[in-house]
Design a protein around this motif. Structure first.
Motif, PDB file in Angstrom:
ATOM      1  N   UNK A 135      32.109  41.787  41.165  1.00 12.08           N
ATOM      2  CA  UNK A 135      33.521  41.454  41.261  1.00 12.08           C
ATOM      3  C   UNK A 135      34.112  41.907  42.601  1.00 12.08           C
ATOM      4  N   UNK A 136      33.692  43.066  43.089  1.00 15.32           N
ATOM      5  CA  UNK A 136      34.171  43.529  44.394  1.00 15.32           C
ATOM      6  C   UNK A 136      33.764  42.555  45.498  1.00 15.32           C
ATOM      7  N   UNK A 137      32.531  42.050  45.393  1.00 15.28           N
ATOM      8  CA  UNK A 137      32.066  41.082  46.395  1.00 15.28           C
ATOM      9  C   UNK A 137      32.867  39.787  46.320  1.00 15.28           C
TER      10      UNK A 137
ATOM     11  N   UNK B  49      36.403  35.911  34.716  1.00 14.36           N
ATOM     12  CA  UNK B  49      35.295  36.003  33.749  1.00 14.36           C
ATOM     13  C   UNK B  49      34.690  37.400  33.754  1.00 14.36           C
ATOM     14  N   UNK B  50      34.484  37.967  34.939  1.00 16.85           N
ATOM     15  CA  UNK B  50      33.926  39.310  35.029  1.00 16.85           C
ATOM     16  C   UNK B  50      34.879  40.342  34.440  1.00 16.85           C
ATOM     17  N   UNK B  51      36.187  40.125  34.626  1.00 17.97           N
ATOM     18  CA  UNK B  51      37.173  41.019  34.012  1.00 17.97           C
ATOM     19  C   UNK B  51      37.006  41.047  32.501  1.00 17.97           C
ATOM     20  N   UNK B  52      36.880  39.845  31.917  1.00 19.35           N
ATOM     21  CA  UNK B  52      36.735  39.746  30.463  1.00 19.35           C
ATOM     22  C   UNK B  52      35.439  40.399  29.994  1.00 19.35           C
ATOM     23  N   UNK B  53      34.362  40.191  30.742  1.00 16.83           N
ATOM     24  CA  UNK B  53      33.074  40.763  30.353  1.00 16.83           C
ATOM     25  C   UNK B  53      33.098  42.283  30.442  1.00 16.83           C
ATOM     26  N   UNK B  54      33.718  42.828  31.501  1.00 14.13           N
ATOM     27  CA  UNK B  54      33.772  44.280  31.632  1.00 14.13           C
ATOM     28  C   UNK B  54      34.633  44.903  30.537  1.00 14.13           C
TER      29      UNK B  54
ATOM     30  N   UNK C  29      37.326  28.528  42.245  1.00  9.68           N
ATOM     31  CA  UNK C  29      36.103  28.980  41.581  1.00  9.68           C
ATOM     32  C   UNK C  29      35.988  30.501  41.608  1.00  9.68           C
ATOM     33  N   UNK C  30      36.344  31.101  42.740  1.00  6.61           N
ATOM     34  CA  UNK C  30      36.285  32.558  42.854  1.00  6.61           C
ATOM     35  C   UNK C  30      37.231  33.224  41.858  1.00  6.61           C
ATOM     36  N   UNK C  31      38.424  32.661  41.704  1.00  7.10           N
ATOM     37  CA  UNK C  31      39.380  33.224  40.748  1.00  7.10           C
ATOM     38  C   UNK C  31      38.844  33.137  39.318  1.00  7.10           C
ATOM     39  N   UNK C  32      38.194  32.022  39.002  1.00  3.82           N
ATOM     40  CA  UNK C  32      37.611  31.877  37.662  1.00  3.82           C
ATOM     41  C   UNK C  32      36.508  32.908  37.436  1.00  3.82           C
TER      42      UNK C  32
ATOM     43  N   UNK D 127      36.281  40.185  47.883  1.00  2.09           N
ATOM     44  CA  UNK D 127      36.216  40.132  49.346  1.00  2.09           C
ATOM     45  C   UNK D 127      36.085  38.688  49.827  1.00  2.09           C
ATOM     46  N   UNK D 128      35.280  37.896  49.112  1.00  5.15           N
ATOM     47  CA  UNK D 128      35.137  36.479  49.458  1.00  5.15           C
ATOM     48  C   UNK D 128      36.451  35.732  49.267  1.00  5.15           C
ATOM     49  N   UNK D 129      37.218  36.128  48.258  1.00  6.82           N
ATOM     50  CA  UNK D 129      38.503  35.475  47.991  1.00  6.82           C
ATOM     51  C   UNK D 129      39.489  35.719  49.131  1.00  6.82           C
ATOM     52  N   UNK D 130      39.496  36.930  49.656  1.00  6.37           N
ATOM     53  CA  UNK D 130      40.368  37.230  50.802  1.00  6.37           C
ATOM     54  C   UNK D 130      39.995  36.343  51.987  1.00  6.37           C
ATOM     55  N   UNK D 131      38.701  36.205  52.248  1.00  9.47           N
ATOM     56  CA  UNK D 131      38.244  35.368  53.360  1.00  9.47           C
ATOM     57  C   UNK D 131      38.588  33.902  53.123  1.00  9.47           C
ATOM     58  N   UNK D 132      38.406  33.444  51.891  1.00  7.74           N
ATOM     59  CA  UNK D 132      38.690  32.035  51.585  1.00  7.74           C
ATOM     60  C   UNK D 132      40.171  31.723  51.739  1.00  7.74           C
TER      61      UNK D 132
END
Length: 228
Positions: free
Chosen positions: A55-57, A111-116, A104-107, A60-65
């Protein structure tokens, strides 16, 4: 869903009292159940760590996008200001790619939030289950007067084997389900074509908006006539 979800769910939902009623060696059953719960807790901790790093990665990709989306929009306007509609169109296409990536990154992050969250709840339930099993084991060993907990293999082992067979069957069902994906590939190609048409329309509208907002260029002054 995290990989050890099936094992964790079965451990949480297992009825210890019912299992003890049919056990030839309750102490051994409880000792093995405690080990399984502790192994599941270790696995959960590992899965949580992996999910957090992923999720951290993605963040970071979301900020760049997001930065790329704004940059391509600015480049499109510069291209139009300089009469290069072809470059502006390419820039807007690139911006749409950035927007798709952002969605896609937001989704994936959600998803990772829900799984954690699910893993944290499972960890709490497993901890409570382990405390109960440890207490039962201590009471059983005290009643037996035997701290070894050793005995011939009984019903618990067979139930464990059945559970492993059940997991294998579930994995086979998942494999069979993926084979059916080929049926929907034709529909996916149609969906991609329609999405491309939508993108082209959006780019055309954006170019028209930029074109209409651009200030009119001043006309060049003509050469002054020679004095007679």
């Amino acid at each position: 869903m995290f990989r050890i979800a099936i094992q964790v769910r079965e451990l949480i939902s297992s009825n210890v009292t019912s299992a003890l009623d049919g056990a030839s060696n309750p102490a051994k059953l409880l000792a093995r159940l405690q080990r399984e719960i502790e192994e599941a807790l270790i696995g959960l901790a590992g899965e949580t760590t992996k999910a957090r790093r992923q999720q951290d990665r993605l963040k970071a990709e979301l900020v760049q996008a997001n930065a790329q989306e704004a940059d391509w929009g600015a480049k499109a306007r510069v291209a139009m200001d300089n009469g290069r509609e072809d470059l502006a169109r390419k820039a807007l296409h690139a911006r749409e790619d950035s927007r798709s990536k952002i969605a896609q990154l937001k989704q994936d992050i959600a998803r990772l939030d829900a799984e954690m969250t699910e893993m944290q709840e499972a960890e709490i339930q497993l901890e409570a289950k382990r405390d109960d099993v440890r207490k039962r084991l201590a009471d059983q060993l005290a009643a037996d007067g035997n701290a070894s907990g050793s005995a011939p293999r009984g019903g618990f082992a067979s139930r464990t084997e059945k559970r492993m067979d059940h997991i294998a069957n579930l994995e086979k069902r998942t494999a069979f389900a993926t084979e059916d994906d080929a049926v929907g590939r034709g529909n996916a190609s149609v969906d991609r074509e329609i999405e491309e048409m939508r993108r082209e329309r959006l780019v055309d509208d954006e170019l028209a908006a930029i074109r209409s907002a651009a200030p009119a260029k001043p006309k060049k002054a003509g050469k002054s006539s020679k004095a007679a």
